[in-house]
Design a protein around this motif. Structure first.
Motif, mmCIF file in Angstrom:
data_model
loop_
_atom_site.group_PDB
_atom_site.id
_atom_site.type_symbol
_atom_site.label_atom_id
_atom_site.label_comp_id
_atom_site.label_asym_id
_atom_site.label_seq_id
_atom_site.Cartn_x
_atom_site.Cartn_y
_atom_site.Cartn_z
ATOM 1 N N LEU A 246 -15.322 -2.518 13.817
ATOM 2 C CA LEU A 246 -15.087 -3.265 12.580
ATOM 3 C C LEU A 246 -15.084 -4.766 12.822
ATOM 4 N N GLY A 247 -14.971 -5.159 14.086
ATOM 5 C CA GLY A 247 -15.026 -6.580 14.404
ATOM 6 C C GLY A 247 -13.756 -7.353 14.107
ATOM 7 N N VAL A 248 -12.613 -6.654 14.113
ATOM 8 C CA VAL A 248 -11.344 -7.361 13.925
ATOM 9 C C VAL A 248 -10.973 -8.007 15.263
ATOM 10 N N SER A 249 -10.523 -9.259 15.225
ATOM 11 C CA SER A 249 -10.221 -9.943 16.494
ATOM 12 C C SER A 249 -9.045 -9.270 17.195
ATOM 13 N N GLU A 250 -9.058 -9.406 18.514
ATOM 14 C CA GLU A 250 -7.993 -8.779 19.293
ATOM 15 C C GLU A 250 -6.634 -9.357 18.894
ATOM 16 N N GLU A 251 -6.650 -10.654 18.589
ATOM 17 C CA GLU A 251 -5.404 -11.323 18.209
ATOM 18 C C GLU A 251 -4.741 -10.611 17.016
ATOM 19 N N VAL A 252 -5.555 -10.296 16.012
ATOM 20 C CA VAL A 252 -5.001 -9.644 14.826
ATOM 21 C C VAL A 252 -4.727 -8.163 15.091
ATOM 22 N N SER A 253 -5.682 -7.468 15.697
ATOM 23 C CA SER A 253 -5.503 -6.018 15.845
ATOM 24 C C SER A 253 -4.323 -5.692 16.758
ATOM 25 N N SER A 254 -4.120 -6.521 17.798
ATOM 26 C CA SER A 254 -3.045 -6.178 18.718
ATOM 27 C C SER A 254 -1.674 -6.454 18.115
ATOM 28 N N PHE A 255 -1.648 -7.156 17.007
ATOM 29 C CA PHE A 255 -0.371 -7.352 16.326
ATOM 30 C C PHE A 255 -0.213 -6.354 15.175
ATOM 31 N N VAL A 256 -1.272 -6.245 14.359
ATOM 32 C CA VAL A 256 -1.166 -5.472 13.119
ATOM 33 C C VAL A 256 -1.139 -3.954 13.376
ATOM 34 N N LEU A 257 -1.956 -3.476 14.326
ATOM 35 C CA LEU A 257 -2.062 -2.016 14.494
ATOM 36 C C LEU A 257 -0.840 -1.342 15.128
ATOM 37 N N PRO A 258 -0.294 -1.881 16.236
ATOM 38 C CA PRO A 258 0.904 -1.230 16.772
ATOM 39 C C PRO A 258 2.044 -1.225 15.752
ATOM 40 N N LEU A 259 2.146 -2.328 14.994
ATOM 41 C CA LEU A 259 3.178 -2.397 13.961
ATOM 42 C C LEU A 259 2.901 -1.336 12.892
ATOM 43 N N GLY A 260 1.630 -1.233 12.502
ATOM 44 C CA GLY A 260 1.257 -0.275 11.461
ATOM 45 C C GLY A 260 1.497 1.161 11.883
ATOM 46 N N ALA A 261 1.121 1.477 13.139
ATOM 47 C CA ALA A 261 1.296 2.855 13.605
ATOM 48 C C ALA A 261 2.775 3.234 13.550
ATOM 49 N N THR A 262 3.630 2.233 13.676
ATOM 50 C CA THR A 262 5.059 2.519 13.693
ATOM 51 C C THR A 262 5.691 2.504 12.306
ATOM 52 N N ILE A 263 5.313 1.513 11.469
ATOM 53 C CA ILE A 263 6.041 1.414 10.190
ATOM 54 C C ILE A 263 5.203 1.742 8.950
ATOM 55 N N ASN A 264 3.867 1.776 9.093
ATOM 56 C CA ASN A 264 3.072 1.971 7.876
ATOM 57 C C ASN A 264 2.539 3.400 7.794
ATOM 58 N N MET A 265 3.134 4.197 6.949
ATOM 59 C CA MET A 265 2.683 5.590 6.827
ATOM 60 C C MET A 265 2.512 5.938 5.353
ATOM 61 N N ASP A 266 1.384 5.526 4.811
ATOM 62 C CA ASP A 266 1.131 5.765 3.389
ATOM 63 C C ASP A 266 0.978 7.253 3.097
ATOM 64 N N GLY A 267 0.271 7.945 3.990
ATOM 65 C CA GLY A 267 0.060 9.382 3.790
ATOM 66 C C GLY A 267 1.385 10.123 3.811
ATOM 67 N N THR A 268 2.233 9.757 4.744
ATOM 68 C CA THR A 268 3.543 10.401 4.860
ATOM 69 C C THR A 268 4.394 10.134 3.621
ATOM 70 N N THR B 88 0.836 -1.208 0.000
ATOM 71 C CA THR B 88 0.000 0.000 0.000
ATOM 72 C C THR B 88 0.871 1.259 0.000
ATOM 73 N N THR B 89 2.037 1.175 0.628
ATOM 74 C CA THR B 89 2.913 2.350 0.640
ATOM 75 C C THR B 89 3.474 2.619 -0.760
ATOM 76 N N VAL B 90 3.848 1.546 -1.465
ATOM 77 C CA VAL B 90 4.354 1.735 -2.835
ATOM 78 C C VAL B 90 3.259 2.356 -3.712
ATOM 79 N N VAL B 91 2.018 1.887 -3.544
ATOM 80 C CA VAL B 91 0.904 2.465 -4.319
ATOM 81 C C VAL B 91 0.779 3.964 -3.986
ATOM 82 N N ALA B 92 0.882 4.301 -2.692
ATOM 83 C CA ALA B 92 0.732 5.697 -2.276
ATOM 84 C C ALA B 92 1.815 6.579 -2.899
#
Ligand code: ASP
Length: 465
Positions: free
Chosen positions: A330-352, A88-92
């Motif tokens: 959105l109904g994302v399980s805690e298992e997935v959100s607690s892994f994907v979101l902290p990682l995303g907040a740190t490394i995924n910045m498409d807008g930036t 998604t970052t490459v697309v951005a």
């Protein structure tokens, strides 16, 4: 519950009133009053969110990784997550490059204004000779600084320039646990530490792992409760943050900001157009192709996080809200959100990344330099890397822009041209950053059968997945 008691409407009201008050305050010269009596409320709100960011990332990521129970599952979800994040970052970045090359906003800055802009902000940006970093200068994690706290932007920018190509990798690995968790700017190190701990916990006997896991699980639960409490003052916090941003951007002379907006209008249009396309077209397409999530449910669910992102300009501070919304609405399980979101907040910045690509080409255009295909490809690569290294705090994106400018041989002092309007664009790119994280969390959850959309009900969920 009547609509006006719903939190997101109250936040929107805070935002609107903040814009009205801020504009009035800027026009009437109430800057000092606003600074003394209004700004502190926003600072308290933002500090509250930042206070819980590190324990949340640590707690949720450790329990998140440990709950994946085996390393195969971890590498599957981890590989998927990082792959989609980079995709998604490459697309951005590509989107940003196409827009800036078609619109050519740099050619539209009037000649006189070009010199004026450079003179006005040159003092604030890097002068590499004057700010040559010492050998033991802090690494990039340290220079990913909150612009509100940056007293020495030049030194930070100069240090960014000095980094070798693999410095990011070196800086991810902390040498001291307490040092890394004692500074919000070290979030990449916290992520690394948490993953390592989580992996370790999977590999020891369950009875030995239990006490530590229980502690981190408890920590995560408490923090999530605290999010609810802090969000109660969100409407006031948002009012205050937006009002003080407007008065401080307008400064002593509101006419100046009007002139600035005029000169940089096409540049801003290019960035905003890219961000809108990424947010309103690319993510819905991704959701459509890879999940059963209706886009309306997605945007309705994520709206409070977008509002907080817009006003705080920090995806790190927004993380607690993003996690709550993604799980509950959105109904994302805690298992997935607690892994994907902290990682995303740190490394995924498409807008930036998108903004950095547009800004780099805009500066080159304004300085009359033409960039070939090689330079454009270099931008794709460096913008992806720089956005990974950008801290989730206000104004970090413009500091990391130095790396891209260096890579394509454009004078870094050109940053002076865009500094004046950066805060406005920072607010907008942070919304895209946060939306991107939520979209990827949804897609990963869908692929793992860990998505249960509350709006759809149980049967529809089962049929749709
Ligand atoms: N403020 C952005 C964020 O926290 C980073 C940037 O400056 O682009 O997501």
């Amino acid at each position: 519950m009547p609509w006006y008691r719903k939190l997101h409407w109250q936040i929107i009201l805070g935002l609107i009133l903040g814009v009205i008050y801020g504009t009035l305050a800027a026009a009437r010269g109430w800057g000092a009053f606003t600074n003394d009596w209004i700004t502190p409320f926003g600072t308290v709100f933002m500090n509250g969110l930042r206070l819980i960011a590190v324990p949340l990332v640590l707690g949720s990521l450790i329990t998140g990784v440990a709950s994946l129970s085996d390393l195969k599952k971890l590498s599957r979800i981890g590989g998927k997550t990082i792959g989609i994040y980079i995709g998604t970052t490459v697309v951005a970045v590509t989107l940003g490059l196409v827009i800036v090359n078609v619109l050519r906003p740099g050619d539209r800055v009037p000649d006189g204004m070009r010199q004026e802009l450079a003179a006005m902000f040159l003092a604030q940006v890097s002068d590499p000779e004057a700010a040559a970093p010492a050998a033991n200068e802090p690494g990039p994690q340290q220079l990913m600084v909150d612009s509100a706290q940056v007293s020495d932007r030049e030194a930070a920018a100069a240090t960014a320039k000095e980094r070798g190509p693999l410095q990011l990798m070196v800086d991810i690995v902390p040498t001291n646990i307490f040092q890394s968790i004692s500074d919000n700017r070290n979030m990449l190190q916290v992520v690394f530490l948490a993953m390592l701990m989580g992996i370790g916990l999977i590999q020891i006997p369950p009875d030995k792992a239990k006490p530590l896991l229980g502690m981190f699980d408890g920590l995560t639960q408490v923090i999530i409760r605290l999010v609810d409490l802090i969000m109660k003052i969100a409407p006031i916090g948002v009012f205050s943050l937006i009002a003080s941003t407007i008065t401080s951007v307008a400064g002593d002379d509101p006419n100046q900001i009007v002139q600035l907006l005029g000169a940089l209008a096409f540049y801003m249009i290019a960035v905003i157009m890219g961000l809108l396309l990424q947010t309103l077209v690319v993510y819905p397409i991704l959701l459509k192709l890879m999940s059963p999530m209706p886009w309306k449910t997605f945007f309705k669910g994520i709206a409070p996080a977008q509002l907080v992102a817009f006003t705080t300009s920090s995806s790190g501070a927004t993380l607690p809200v993003t996690m709550e919304q993604v799980e509950e609405k959105l109904g994302v399980s805690e298992e997935v959100s607690s892994f994907v979101l902290p990682l995303g907040a740190t490394i995924n910045m498409d807008g930036t990344a998108l903004y950095q690509a547009v800004a780099a080409v805009f500066i080159a255009q304004t300085l009359g330099m033409s960039l070939g295909i090689g330079a454009q490809l270099t931008i794709v690569l460096t913008a992806v890397l720089a956005s990974i290294g950008t801290a989730a705090v206000p104004g970090a994106g413009i500091i990391m822009l130095v790396i891209i400018l260096e890579a394509i041989g454009v004078p870094t002092a050109g940053i002076a041209l865009i500094l004046g309007v950066d805060r406005i664009l920072d607010m907008m790119r942070t919304v895209t950053n946060v939306t991107g994280d939520a979209a990827v969390a949804t897609v990963v959850a869908a692929s793992e059968n860990a998505l249960s959309i509350p709006d759809l009900g149980e049967t529809a969920n089962r049929i749709r997945t």
